[in-house]
Write an enzyme that holds these catalytic residues in place. Structure first.
Site, PDB file in Angstrom:
ATOM      1  N   ARG A   1      49.865  45.563  55.545  1.00 46.76           N
ATOM      2  CA  ARG A   1      50.826  45.892  56.438  1.00 46.76           C
ATOM      3  C   ARG A   1      50.262  46.451  57.776  1.00 46.76           C
ATOM      4  NH1 ARG A   1      54.789  50.356  54.097  1.00 46.76           N
ATOM      5  NH2 ARG A   1      53.226  51.847  54.340  1.00 46.76           N
TER       6      ARG A   1
ATOM      7  N   LYS B   1      54.421  49.673  61.356  1.00 44.68           N
ATOM      8  CA  LYS B   1      54.190  51.221  61.223  1.00 44.68           C
ATOM      9  C   LYS B   1      53.458  51.701  62.628  1.00 44.68           C
ATOM     10  CE  LYS B   1      53.321  54.424  57.756  1.00 44.68           C
ATOM     11  NZ  LYS B   1      54.686  55.324  57.640  1.00 44.68           N
TER      12      LYS B   1
ATOM     13  N   GLU C   1      67.152  52.456  57.970  1.00 45.86           N
ATOM     14  CA  GLU C   1      66.009  53.403  57.516  1.00 45.86           C
ATOM     15  C   GLU C   1      66.556  54.719  57.255  1.00 45.86           C
ATOM     16  OE1 GLU C   1      63.155  52.529  56.169  1.00 45.86           O
ATOM     17  OE2 GLU C   1      61.772  52.191  57.799  1.00 45.86           O
TER      18      GLU C   1
HETATM   19  N1  PLP Z   1      59.937  53.817  56.350  1.00 47.43           N
HETATM   20  C1  PLP Z   1      59.177  54.477  57.147  1.00 47.43           C
HETATM   21  C2  PLP Z   1      59.906  54.562  58.409  1.00 47.43           C
HETATM   22  C3  PLP Z   1      58.119  55.253  56.774  1.00 47.43           C
HETATM   23  O1  PLP Z   1      57.319  55.822  57.586  1.00 47.43           O
HETATM   24  C4  PLP Z   1      57.824  54.911  55.136  1.00 47.43           C
HETATM   25  C5  PLP Z   1      56.238  55.492  54.945  1.00 47.43           C
HETATM   26  O2  PLP Z   1      55.291  54.849  55.036  1.00 47.43           O
HETATM   27  C6  PLP Z   1      58.555  54.259  54.484  1.00 47.43           C
HETATM   28  C7  PLP Z   1      59.754  53.701  54.836  1.00 47.43           C
HETATM   29  C8  PLP Z   1      57.874  54.198  53.122  1.00 47.43           C
HETATM   30  O3  PLP Z   1      56.992  53.206  52.929  1.00 47.43           O
HETATM   31  P1  PLP Z   1      55.777  53.127  51.608  1.00 47.43           P
HETATM   32  O4  PLP Z   1      56.642  53.218  50.657  1.00 47.43           O
HETATM   33  O5  PLP Z   1      55.082  52.043  51.993  1.00 47.43           O
HETATM   34  O6  PLP Z   1      55.175  54.625  52.022  1.00 47.43           O
HETATM   35  C1  COI Z   2      54.402  57.923  54.412  1.00 47.03           C
HETATM   36  O1  COI Z   2      55.184  57.920  53.230  1.00 47.03           O
HETATM   37  O2  COI Z   2      53.122  57.459  54.322  1.00 47.03           O
HETATM   38  C2  COI Z   2      54.850  58.154  55.787  1.00 47.03           C
HETATM   39  O3  COI Z   2      54.171  57.500  56.529  1.00 47.03           O
HETATM   40  C3  COI Z   2      55.721  59.167  56.034  1.00 47.03           C
HETATM   41  C4  COI Z   2      55.566  59.846  57.138  1.00 47.03           C
HETATM   42  C5  COI Z   2      54.916  61.300  57.071  1.00 47.03           C
HETATM   43  C6  COI Z   2      55.400  59.375  58.446  1.00 47.03           C
END
Ligand code: PLP
Ligand code: COI
Length: 336
Positions: A79, A182, A218
Site C-alpha cells: 500500500r 495514505k 470513509e
Molecule cells: N481508512 C483510513 C482513512 C485510515 O487512515 C485507515 C488506517 O490505516 C484505515 C482506513 C484502515 O486501514 P487499515 O485497516 O489498513 O489500518
Molecule cells: C491506522 O489505523 O493505522 C491509522 O493510520 C489511523 C490513524 C491514526 C491515522
C-alpha cells in the site's frame, strides 16, 4: 519511566530507536539506526510545501508465548508503494520495508506491550519528499523512516459503541483524487470535520461520497461496515483507503458463514443494518451506537452494546494477531 500498559492511549511515547534511509541519485542508501526524534530537513522540501508524503500504520503484538507477531506487514508495504506511485514518490521496495520494520521492532523490544494488556506496538513507516523544489514538482530525494510507539485503543471507549456524525457539510477526498492513498493531505482535509464532530460529542465523522452525497464513504481514520441478514457489507468507493483490517474481516466473516458484499451503500440503507462499525489498524473494530446526519438531524441507532457478529469478528481478529489462535491464513510473521 514506568509505562501503564493497561491504560495506554493512542498516542506518542518516546522509544529508544527509529530507522531511516534516503533515496538519492536514483537509489536507496543504507538503513541507519537513530536515537533522535528529529529530522533535519531542507526548507524547500516538497513534503513541507506540497504535501508529498505518505505513511503507514501496522501493529506488533506480544503473544502468550513471548513471541512478537507482525500482522500482514506485506500489505502495508504494497500500500505504501501504491501511495508513492499515486503522488510520484520513490517507492520503498518490499525488502527494504521489511528490513526497516523488523529492525525497529527488534531494537525497541522493551516497548512491545505485554500479552493481555490490550495494547500493542504501533509501527509508523513514513515516506517524505525531502528534496528541494519551489515549482510544483516531485522531489528527487526521499526519506523513508520508521518509528514505533506503544498504543492502546484509538477510541478511548475501546470495544464500546461510539457515536458518529454523518457529515454533509464536509468532504474528505474527491472521487478521483487521493482518498485511496495514505497521504497526509487526506488527514489535513479531515481535521475540521473531525473537530466539529468532537466538539459536538461524537467520536468521529462518517463521510458521504463527495460527488452525489448519497453513498457511505470513509469513517474517520477507518473503513465502515454494516451487518444484516447474515451479511457483512462494506462500501465500494474509489476515495476510501483499502483497509487491511477490512480485507481481513471479510475473510473471517466468510469463514464464519456470513455472506460478504463490497458495494455502494446508500445513506438510507443505514436504517436497515443490525450492527455497524468502523475498522482499521488503530480502530480495530469500533462498534457504532448512533449515527446522526448533520443536515437533517436524523439518527440511526444500533444499541449500547457491541453486536454479536462484531464481537465475534473482533475476538477472532485479536486471537489471530496475538497468536491465541493458529494463523491459518498466513497473516502473521514472528520477529525473532
Ligand atoms: N481508512 C483510513 C482513512 C485510515 O487512515 C485507515 C488506517 O490505516 C484505515 C482506513 C484502515 O486501514 P487499515 O485497516 O489498513 O489500518
Ligand atoms: C491506522 O489505523 O493505522 C491509522 O493510520 C489511523 C490513524 C491514526 C491515522
Amino acid at each position: 519511566m514506568e509505562i501503564d500498559w493497561k491504560n495506554l492511549p493512542f498516542g506518542y511515547i518516546k522509544t529508544d530507536y527509529n530507522v531511516r534511509t534516503y533515496y538519492r541519485n536514483g537509489k536507496w542508501g543504507s538503513l541507519e539506526l537513530s536515537s533522535s526524534e528529529h529530522v533535519d530537513i531542507h526548507i524547500a522540501a516538497t513534503a513541507l510545501h506540497y504535501g508529498q508524503q505518505a505513511f503507514e500504520g501496522l501493529k506488533a503484538f506480544m503473544g502468550k508465548d513471548g513471541k512478537i507477531r507482525l500482522f500482514r506487514w506485506e500489505e502495508n508495504a504494497k500500500r505504501m508503494q501504491n501511495s508513492a506511485r499515486g503522488i510520484l514518490m520513490a517507492e520503498v521496495p518490499t525488502e527494504l520495508f521489511k528490513k526497516a520494520i523488523y529492525k525497529v521492532v527488534r531494537m525497541n523490544k522493551r516497548f512491545v506491550p505485554p500479552y493481555g494488556s490490550g495494547a500493542s506496538l504501533y509501527i509508523r513507516p513514513l515516506l517524505i519528499g525531502s528534496g528541494a523544489q519551489v515549482g510544483v514538482k516531485p522531489a528527487d530525494e526521499y526519506l523513508f523512516l520508521v518509528f514505533v510507539t506503544p498504543v492502546g485503543p484509538y477510541f478511548k471507549e475501546g470495544f464500546k459503541p461510539v457515536n458518529m456524525l454523518l457529515t454533509k457539510e464536509f468532504d474528505r477526498a474527491a472521487p478521483q483524487g487521493t482518498g485511496k492513498y495514505k497521504v497526509g493531505g487526506n488527514y489535513a482535509a479531515s481535521l475540521t470535520s473531525m473537530k466539529k464532530a468532537h466538539d459536538e460529542g461524537y467520536a468521529n465523522v462518517l463521510y458521504l461520497d463527495s460527488k452525489e452525497k448519497k453513498y457511505i464513504d470513509e469513517c474517520g481514520p477507518a473503513n465502515f461496515f454494516g451487518i444484516k441478514d447474515n451479511t457483512y457489507i462494506t462500501p465500494k468507493s474509489d476515495s476510501i483507503l483499502p483497509s487491511i483490517t477490512n480485507m481481513s474481516l471479510i475473510t473471517l466473516a466468510e469463514d464464519m458463514g456470513l455472506k460478504t458484499e463490497r458495494r455502494k451503500v446508500e445513506e438510507e440503507e443505514l436504517s436497515t443494518f443490525e450492527e455497524v462499525g468502523a475498522c482499521g489498524t488503530a480502530a480495530v473494530i469500533t462498534p457504532i451506537k448512533t449515527i446522526v446526519d448533520d443536515a437533517t438531524g436524523k439518527a440511526f441507532n444500533y444499541g449500547d452494546e457491541p453486536g454479536v457478529v462484531s464481537t465475534k469478528l473482533y475476538n477472532k481478529l485479536l486471537a489471530i494477531q496475538t497468536g491465541d489462535e493458529p494463523d491459518k491464513y498466513g497473516w502473521i510473521d514472528i520477529v525473532e
